[in-house]
Design a protein around this motif. Structure first.
Motif: not given
Length: 285
Positions: A85-90, A96-97, A111-117, A146-148
Protein backbone atom coordinates in the motif's frame (compact mmCIF):
# COMPACT_ATOMS: atom_id res chain seq x y z
CA UNK A 1 -8.85 -9.16 -22.63
CA UNK A 2 -7.23 -6.52 -20.45
CA UNK A 3 -5.14 -8.19 -17.79
CA UNK A 4 -2.48 -5.48 -17.57
CA UNK A 5 -4.00 -2.20 -16.35
CA UNK A 6 -1.61 -0.42 -14.03
CA UNK A 7 -0.99 2.71 -12.02
CA UNK A 8 2.21 3.34 -10.19
CA UNK A 9 4.06 4.93 -7.31
CA UNK A 10 7.38 3.14 -6.85
CA UNK A 11 7.83 2.15 -3.24
CA UNK A 12 10.50 1.76 -0.54
CA UNK A 13 10.01 -1.63 1.09
CA UNK A 14 9.97 -1.95 4.87
CA UNK A 15 9.15 -5.06 6.88
CA UNK A 16 8.10 -4.46 10.50
CA UNK A 17 8.91 -7.11 13.11
CA UNK A 18 6.62 -7.47 16.12
CA UNK A 19 7.93 -8.59 19.53
CA UNK A 20 5.67 -10.49 21.89
CA UNK A 21 5.04 -9.28 25.43
CA UNK A 22 7.14 -10.79 28.18
CA UNK A 23 5.78 -11.48 31.69
CA UNK A 24 7.92 -9.98 34.44
CA UNK A 25 9.62 -12.29 36.89
CA UNK A 26 9.13 -9.91 39.84
CA UNK A 27 6.58 -12.18 41.54
CA UNK A 28 8.68 -15.30 41.23
CA UNK A 29 9.52 -15.35 44.93
CA UNK A 30 5.86 -15.12 46.09
CA UNK A 31 4.55 -18.22 47.84
CA UNK A 32 1.23 -19.66 48.99
CA UNK A 33 -1.93 -17.71 48.20
CA UNK A 34 -0.01 -14.77 46.68
CA UNK A 35 1.63 -17.06 44.17
CA UNK A 36 -1.74 -18.59 43.31
CA UNK A 37 -3.30 -15.17 42.81
CA UNK A 38 -0.43 -14.05 40.60
CA UNK A 39 -0.66 -17.24 38.58
CA UNK A 40 -4.41 -16.84 38.10
CA UNK A 41 -4.03 -13.21 37.07
CA UNK A 42 -1.23 -14.01 34.62
CA UNK A 43 -3.21 -16.91 33.17
CA UNK A 44 -6.32 -14.76 32.74
CA UNK A 45 -4.33 -11.96 31.11
CA UNK A 46 -2.55 -14.35 28.75
CA UNK A 47 -5.83 -16.06 27.83
CA UNK A 48 -7.49 -12.72 27.08
CA UNK A 49 -4.58 -11.59 24.93
CA UNK A 50 -4.56 -14.86 22.99
CA UNK A 51 -8.32 -14.66 22.46
CA UNK A 52 -8.09 -11.08 21.18
CA UNK A 53 -5.30 -11.97 18.73
CA UNK A 54 -7.19 -14.96 17.36
CA UNK A 55 -10.28 -12.89 16.68
CA UNK A 56 -8.55 -10.71 14.05
CA UNK A 57 -10.72 -10.55 10.92
CA UNK A 58 -9.28 -12.26 7.84
CA UNK A 59 -9.02 -10.62 4.45
CA UNK A 60 -9.17 -11.39 0.75
CA UNK A 61 -6.65 -13.31 -1.36
CA UNK A 62 -4.57 -12.15 -4.34
CA UNK A 63 -3.61 -14.74 -6.94
CA UNK A 64 -1.38 -13.92 -9.88
CA UNK A 65 1.53 -14.71 -12.14
CA UNK A 66 4.93 -13.01 -12.25
CA UNK A 67 6.56 -13.00 -15.69
CA UNK A 68 9.60 -11.46 -17.34
CA UNK A 69 8.78 -8.18 -19.08
CA UNK A 70 10.57 -9.04 -22.33
CA UNK A 71 10.45 -12.84 -22.63
CA UNK A 72 7.02 -13.35 -20.96
CA UNK A 73 8.54 -16.41 -19.23
CA UNK A 74 7.72 -17.11 -15.56
CA UNK A 75 10.19 -15.75 -13.04
CA UNK A 76 12.48 -18.14 -11.19
CA UNK A 77 10.92 -20.21 -8.42
CA UNK A 78 11.35 -18.60 -5.02
CA UNK A 79 11.17 -14.99 -6.26
CA UNK A 80 9.49 -12.70 -3.73
CA UNK A 81 6.25 -10.88 -4.54
CA UNK A 82 5.12 -8.33 -1.96
CA UNK A 83 1.78 -6.54 -1.99
CA UNK A 84 2.23 -2.90 -0.98
CA UNK A 85 0.00 0.00 0.00
CA UNK A 86 1.85 3.15 -1.19
CA UNK A 87 -0.38 5.58 0.75
CA UNK A 88 2.22 6.39 3.47
CA UNK A 89 4.69 7.53 0.78
CA UNK A 90 2.57 10.64 0.17
CA UNK A 91 3.38 11.89 3.67
CA UNK A 92 7.04 10.93 3.55
CA UNK A 93 6.66 7.46 5.02
CA UNK A 94 7.29 3.97 3.70
CA UNK A 95 4.90 1.71 1.84
CA UNK A 96 2.98 -0.72 4.01
CA UNK A 97 3.61 -4.39 3.26
CA UNK A 98 0.18 -6.06 3.22
CA UNK A 99 1.49 -9.54 2.52
CA UNK A 100 4.11 -11.49 0.60
CA UNK A 101 4.64 -14.79 -1.16
CA UNK A 102 7.23 -16.67 -3.18
CA UNK A 103 6.65 -17.88 -6.71
CA UNK A 104 6.31 -21.43 -8.03
CA UNK A 105 6.24 -21.67 -11.80
CA UNK A 106 5.68 -17.90 -11.73
CA UNK A 107 2.45 -18.26 -9.72
CA UNK A 108 1.98 -16.58 -6.35
CA UNK A 109 -0.75 -16.27 -3.73
CA UNK A 110 -0.94 -13.55 -1.07
CA UNK A 111 -3.59 -14.22 1.55
CA UNK A 112 -5.36 -12.30 4.34
CA UNK A 113 -5.17 -8.92 2.57
CA UNK A 114 -6.87 -6.14 4.53
CA UNK A 115 -6.61 -2.58 3.19
CA UNK A 116 -8.57 0.64 2.87
CA UNK A 117 -6.18 2.22 0.33
CA UNK A 118 -7.85 4.46 -2.24
CA UNK A 119 -4.63 4.94 -4.24
CA UNK A 120 -4.35 1.41 -5.56
CA UNK A 121 -1.84 -1.26 -4.57
CA UNK A 122 1.54 -2.37 -5.90
CA UNK A 123 2.83 -5.86 -6.65
CA UNK A 124 6.56 -5.61 -5.97
CA UNK A 125 8.79 -8.27 -7.53
CA UNK A 126 12.39 -8.75 -6.33
CA UNK A 127 14.77 -11.38 -5.07
CA UNK A 128 14.08 -12.59 -1.55
CA UNK A 129 17.82 -12.13 -0.95
CA UNK A 130 18.39 -8.45 -0.19
CA UNK A 131 21.97 -8.74 -1.52
CA UNK A 132 20.94 -10.16 -4.91
CA UNK A 133 20.81 -7.96 -8.01
CA UNK A 134 18.62 -10.18 -10.20
CA UNK A 135 15.82 -9.55 -10.94
CA UNK A 136 15.79 -5.76 -10.96
CA UNK A 137 13.09 -4.59 -8.50
CA UNK A 138 9.78 -3.73 -10.19
CA UNK A 139 6.35 -2.51 -9.11
CA UNK A 140 3.16 -3.28 -11.03
CA UNK A 141 -0.06 -1.66 -9.89
CA UNK A 142 -3.58 -2.84 -9.09
CA UNK A 143 -6.42 -0.36 -9.52
CA UNK A 144 -8.60 0.51 -6.53
CA UNK A 145 -11.73 -0.65 -8.36
CA UNK A 146 -10.31 -4.14 -8.70
CA UNK A 147 -10.34 -4.78 -4.95
CA UNK A 148 -12.57 -2.16 -3.30
CA UNK A 149 -15.55 -4.52 -3.04
CA UNK A 150 -13.64 -7.56 -1.80
CA UNK A 151 -14.15 -8.96 1.68
CA UNK A 152 -13.08 -11.86 3.83
CA UNK A 153 -12.80 -15.05 1.81
CA UNK A 154 -12.93 -13.34 -1.61
CA UNK A 155 -10.23 -13.85 -4.25
CA UNK A 156 -8.74 -11.42 -6.78
CA UNK A 157 -7.14 -13.55 -9.49
CA UNK A 158 -5.51 -13.18 -12.89
CA UNK A 159 -3.12 -10.36 -11.97
CA UNK A 160 0.28 -10.13 -13.69
CA UNK A 161 3.31 -8.78 -11.84
CA UNK A 162 6.08 -7.98 -14.31
CA UNK A 163 9.77 -8.56 -13.66
CA UNK A 164 12.87 -7.13 -15.34
CA UNK A 165 15.99 -9.30 -15.53
CA UNK A 166 19.40 -7.87 -14.77
CA UNK A 167 20.47 -8.71 -18.34
CA UNK A 168 17.59 -6.59 -19.71
CA UNK A 169 18.45 -3.79 -17.30
CA UNK A 170 22.09 -3.87 -18.42
CA UNK A 171 20.88 -3.52 -22.02
CA UNK A 172 18.70 -0.54 -21.06
CA UNK A 173 21.67 1.09 -19.29
CA UNK A 174 23.97 0.63 -22.29
CA UNK A 175 21.37 1.70 -24.85
CA UNK A 176 20.37 4.80 -22.89
CA UNK A 177 24.02 5.84 -22.58
CA UNK A 178 24.50 5.35 -26.32
CA UNK A 179 21.37 7.47 -26.91
CA UNK A 180 22.78 10.36 -24.85
CA UNK A 181 21.52 9.72 -21.31
CA UNK A 182 24.15 11.00 -18.88
CA UNK A 183 23.10 9.09 -15.76
CA UNK A 184 22.77 5.39 -15.02
CA UNK A 185 19.19 4.26 -15.51
CA UNK A 186 19.40 1.28 -13.14
CA UNK A 187 20.57 3.56 -10.32
CA UNK A 188 18.22 6.44 -11.16
CA UNK A 189 15.14 4.22 -11.52
CA UNK A 190 12.67 4.36 -14.38
CA UNK A 191 9.15 4.06 -15.63
CA UNK A 192 8.54 1.43 -18.31
CA UNK A 193 5.30 1.88 -20.20
CA UNK A 194 3.18 0.50 -23.02
CA UNK A 195 0.89 2.37 -25.40
CA UNK A 196 -1.97 0.15 -26.60
CA UNK A 197 -5.37 0.55 -28.23
CA UNK A 198 -8.47 -0.46 -26.26
CA UNK A 199 -8.03 -4.10 -27.31
CA UNK A 200 -4.44 -4.28 -26.09
CA UNK A 201 -2.79 -4.02 -29.54
CA UNK A 202 0.46 -2.00 -29.50
CA UNK A 203 0.37 1.37 -31.23
CA UNK A 204 2.87 2.39 -33.90
CA UNK A 205 4.25 5.92 -33.79
CA UNK A 206 2.68 7.19 -30.57
CA UNK A 207 4.47 9.68 -28.35
CA UNK A 208 4.22 10.28 -24.61
CA UNK A 209 4.14 13.78 -23.12
CA UNK A 210 5.49 14.39 -19.65
CA UNK A 211 6.26 18.07 -19.20
CA UNK A 212 9.73 18.20 -20.71
CA UNK A 213 11.21 14.80 -19.81
CA UNK A 214 13.11 12.69 -22.34
CA UNK A 215 11.27 9.56 -23.45
CA UNK A 216 13.20 6.61 -24.86
CA UNK A 217 11.17 4.49 -27.29
CA UNK A 218 12.05 0.83 -27.82
CA UNK A 219 12.25 -0.58 -31.34
CA UNK A 220 12.23 -4.11 -32.71
CA UNK A 221 15.93 -4.19 -33.69
CA UNK A 222 18.40 -4.17 -30.82
CA UNK A 223 21.48 -4.53 -33.04
CA UNK A 224 21.91 -0.74 -33.01
CA UNK A 225 20.65 -0.21 -29.43
CA UNK A 226 17.18 -0.42 -27.92
CA UNK A 227 16.31 3.26 -28.41
CA UNK A 228 18.01 4.25 -31.66
CA UNK A 229 17.68 3.50 -35.36
CA UNK A 230 21.22 3.77 -36.59
CA UNK A 231 22.47 6.75 -34.63
CA UNK A 232 19.11 8.53 -34.50
CA UNK A 233 16.98 8.50 -31.34
CA UNK A 234 13.60 6.84 -31.93
CA UNK A 235 10.80 9.40 -31.98
CA UNK A 236 7.77 7.21 -31.23
CA UNK A 237 6.57 3.80 -30.18
CA UNK A 238 7.05 0.70 -32.30
CA UNK A 239 4.41 -2.00 -32.64
CA UNK A 240 7.27 -4.49 -33.12
CA UNK A 241 8.49 -3.55 -29.62
CA UNK A 242 4.99 -3.88 -28.09
CA UNK A 243 4.51 -0.08 -27.98
CA UNK A 244 7.05 0.12 -25.15
CA UNK A 245 8.91 3.17 -23.83
CA UNK A 246 11.16 4.05 -20.89
CA UNK A 247 11.57 7.26 -18.89
CA UNK A 248 14.58 7.32 -16.55
CA UNK A 249 14.13 9.04 -13.18
CA UNK A 250 10.46 9.63 -14.02
CA UNK A 251 9.03 12.47 -11.97
CA UNK A 252 5.66 11.94 -10.27
CA UNK A 253 3.53 13.91 -12.71
CA UNK A 254 0.87 13.45 -15.40
CA UNK A 255 1.74 11.37 -18.49
CA UNK A 256 -0.38 11.08 -21.62
CA UNK A 257 0.12 9.34 -25.01
CA UNK A 258 -0.83 10.77 -28.41
CA UNK A 259 -0.91 9.13 -31.85
CA UNK A 260 -2.08 12.11 -33.87
CA UNK A 261 -5.77 11.78 -33.09
CA UNK A 262 -6.54 8.22 -34.17
CA UNK A 263 -6.98 7.21 -30.51
CA UNK A 264 -7.36 9.07 -27.24
CA UNK A 265 -6.00 8.15 -23.82
CA UNK A 266 -6.58 9.31 -20.28
CA UNK A 267 -3.55 10.74 -18.53
CA UNK A 268 -1.93 8.86 -15.63
CA UNK A 269 -0.20 10.39 -12.63
CA UNK A 270 2.80 8.14 -12.10
CA UNK A 271 6.51 8.26 -11.33
CA UNK A 272 9.50 6.17 -10.29
CA UNK A 273 11.96 5.87 -7.41
CA UNK A 274 15.74 5.30 -7.59
CA UNK A 275 16.80 1.69 -7.97
CA UNK A 276 13.47 0.30 -9.18
CA UNK A 277 11.03 0.35 -12.08
CA UNK A 278 7.32 1.03 -12.17
CA UNK A 279 5.34 -0.63 -14.96
CA UNK A 280 2.51 1.32 -16.61
CA UNK A 281 0.14 0.50 -19.48
CA UNK A 282 -1.94 3.11 -21.32
CA UNK A 283 -5.10 1.77 -22.97
CA UNK A 284 -6.91 3.91 -25.53
CA UNK A 285 -10.46 4.95 -24.65
Amino acid sequence: MRNHTYLGLAAILALAACNGDKDSGANATDTGSNADADTDADTDADTDADTDTASTTGGWTLEGQSIDLTTQAPVADGTCVRLLDPTPVLSGGESEVLGEATTTGGAFTVGDVVTSSTLGLLMSVASCDSEATDPYPTNTGILTGDYSGLGEGDTLSGKTAFSISRATMDGIDASATAAGYTGTVSADGLMVGFVWDNAGTPIEGATVSCGGCTVYYFDGDDSDGLFTTGTDLNTGTSAAANGMFAIPAAAITSYSPDDGGTNTWNSNVVGSNPGSAVIVAFYAN
